[in-house]
Design a protein around this motif. Structure first.
Motif, mmCIF file in Angstrom:
data_model
loop_
_atom_site.group_PDB
_atom_site.id
_atom_site.type_symbol
_atom_site.label_atom_id
_atom_site.label_comp_id
_atom_site.label_asym_id
_atom_site.label_seq_id
_atom_site.Cartn_x
_atom_site.Cartn_y
_atom_site.Cartn_z
ATOM 1 N N LEU A 1 0.834 -12.181 6.240
ATOM 2 C CA LEU A 1 0.237 -12.036 7.570
ATOM 3 C C LEU A 1 -1.150 -12.668 7.640
ATOM 4 O O LEU A 1 -2.160 -11.985 7.782
ATOM 5 C CB LEU A 1 0.177 -10.562 7.986
ATOM 6 C CG LEU A 1 1.512 -9.886 8.270
ATOM 7 C CD1 LEU A 1 1.312 -8.432 8.660
ATOM 8 C CD2 LEU A 1 2.285 -10.604 9.353
ATOM 9 N N LEU A 2 -1.168 -13.972 7.491
ATOM 10 C CA LEU A 2 -2.408 -14.762 7.568
ATOM 11 C C LEU A 2 -3.426 -14.338 6.515
ATOM 12 O O LEU A 2 -4.622 -14.389 6.741
ATOM 13 C CB LEU A 2 -3.013 -14.665 8.975
ATOM 14 C CG LEU A 2 -2.092 -15.083 10.127
ATOM 15 C CD1 LEU A 2 -2.734 -14.797 11.458
ATOM 16 C CD2 LEU A 2 -1.709 -16.555 10.010
ATOM 17 N N GLY A 3 -2.925 -13.868 5.375
ATOM 18 C CA GLY A 3 -3.809 -13.474 4.280
ATOM 19 C C GLY A 3 -4.443 -12.113 4.437
ATOM 20 O O GLY A 3 -5.329 -11.744 3.671
ATOM 21 N N LEU A 4 -3.992 -11.340 5.406
ATOM 22 C CA LEU A 4 -4.599 -10.035 5.661
ATOM 23 C C LEU A 4 -4.040 -8.920 4.789
ATOM 24 O O LEU A 4 -4.722 -7.937 4.535
ATOM 25 C CB LEU A 4 -4.422 -9.654 7.137
ATOM 26 C CG LEU A 4 -5.074 -10.601 8.145
ATOM 27 C CD1 LEU A 4 -4.715 -10.189 9.564
ATOM 28 C CD2 LEU A 4 -6.577 -10.639 7.950
ATOM 29 N N LEU A 5 -2.796 -9.051 4.358
ATOM 30 C CA LEU A 5 -2.152 -7.996 3.570
ATOM 31 C C LEU A 5 -1.685 -8.526 2.223
ATOM 32 O O LEU A 5 -1.261 -9.677 2.130
ATOM 33 C CB LEU A 5 -0.900 -7.479 4.296
ATOM 34 C CG LEU A 5 -1.069 -6.641 5.536
ATOM 35 C CD1 LEU A 5 0.292 -6.336 6.147
ATOM 36 C CD2 LEU A 5 -1.797 -5.356 5.223
ATOM 37 N N ARG B 1 -0.573 -13.528 -0.453
ATOM 38 C CA ARG B 1 -0.933 -12.591 0.608
ATOM 39 C C ARG B 1 -0.053 -12.904 1.824
ATOM 40 O O ARG B 1 0.456 -14.000 1.970
ATOM 41 C CB ARG B 1 -2.414 -12.706 0.936
ATOM 42 C CG ARG B 1 -3.263 -12.283 -0.287
ATOM 43 C CD ARG B 1 -4.712 -12.164 0.007
ATOM 44 N NE ARG B 1 -5.082 -11.047 0.843
ATOM 45 C CZ ARG B 1 -5.149 -9.773 0.476
ATOM 46 N NH1 ARG B 1 -4.843 -9.435 -0.750
ATOM 47 N NH2 ARG B 1 -5.530 -8.838 1.317
ATOM 48 N N LYS C 1 0.816 -1.211 0.000
ATOM 49 C CA LYS C 1 0.000 0.000 0.000
ATOM 50 C C LYS C 1 0.850 1.262 0.000
ATOM 51 O O LYS C 1 1.855 1.345 0.694
ATOM 52 C CB LYS C 1 -0.902 -0.010 1.235
ATOM 53 C CG LYS C 1 -1.910 1.093 1.297
ATOM 54 C CD LYS C 1 -3.169 0.636 1.982
ATOM 55 C CE LYS C 1 -4.236 1.710 1.962
ATOM 56 N NZ LYS C 1 -4.683 2.108 0.652
#
Length: 156
Positions: A108-112, A106, A39
């Motif tokens: 961090l556990l698919g968060l980012l 992705r 980002k």
């Protein structure tokens, strides 16, 4: 999963200047450091972009272009690029199609969205893949080392 030695998938995306960037347009001319980042204007992404900015001339001298991709809009990229005086293009992959095409995982556990850098030679072959959400500066130094190695092989 894409691997070193694979042909880099072609794509076209809008740039911060409003033009269309097409990977195939560089073939036969320049190598490419293609970096995917999560980002605009976040601490790690800003550090990475500024590190590429600060060493951009080195990449140019090694015959490479640098291009960043995130899912942020072209307007967000323009603001980020102006704020940090980035000399290279940022591409808006708003739907995440190119991220999927390049199989960027992705984090961090698919968060980012993940942070992955590809070094693609002038023939469109992937020569290096580095996947690490942390260590943003390592993406820059590692890419530079790979390009230096390619330049030495070409010259030797």
């Amino acid at each position: 999963m894409l691997n070193v030695g694979d042909q880099a998938p072609d794509f076209t995306l809008p740039t911060t200047s409003g033009a269309a960037f097409r990977l195939a347009g560089l073939r036969g001319q320049r190598s490419l450091v293609l970096y995917f980042y999560p980002k605009d204007d976040t601490p790690g992404c800003t550090a990475e972009a500024c590190s590429f900015r600060d060493q951009y001339q080195d990449f140019q001298e090694l015959g490479a272009e640098v291009v960043g991709i995130s899912s942020d809009s072209a307007a967000s990229h323009q603001k980020f690029s102006r704020k940090h005086q980035l000399p290279f293009e940022l591409l808006a992959d708003e739907g995440g199609q190119v991220r999927k095409l390049y199989e960027v995982p992705r984090a961090l556990l698919g968060l980012l969205p993940g942070r992955v850098t590809f070094v693609i030679d002038q023939h469109g072959v992937i020569r290096y893949i580095f996947n690490s959400l942390s260590g943003a500066a390592d993406h820059v130094s590692n890419a530079k080392k790979i390009l230096q190695g390619l330049a030495e092989k070409a010259g030797g």
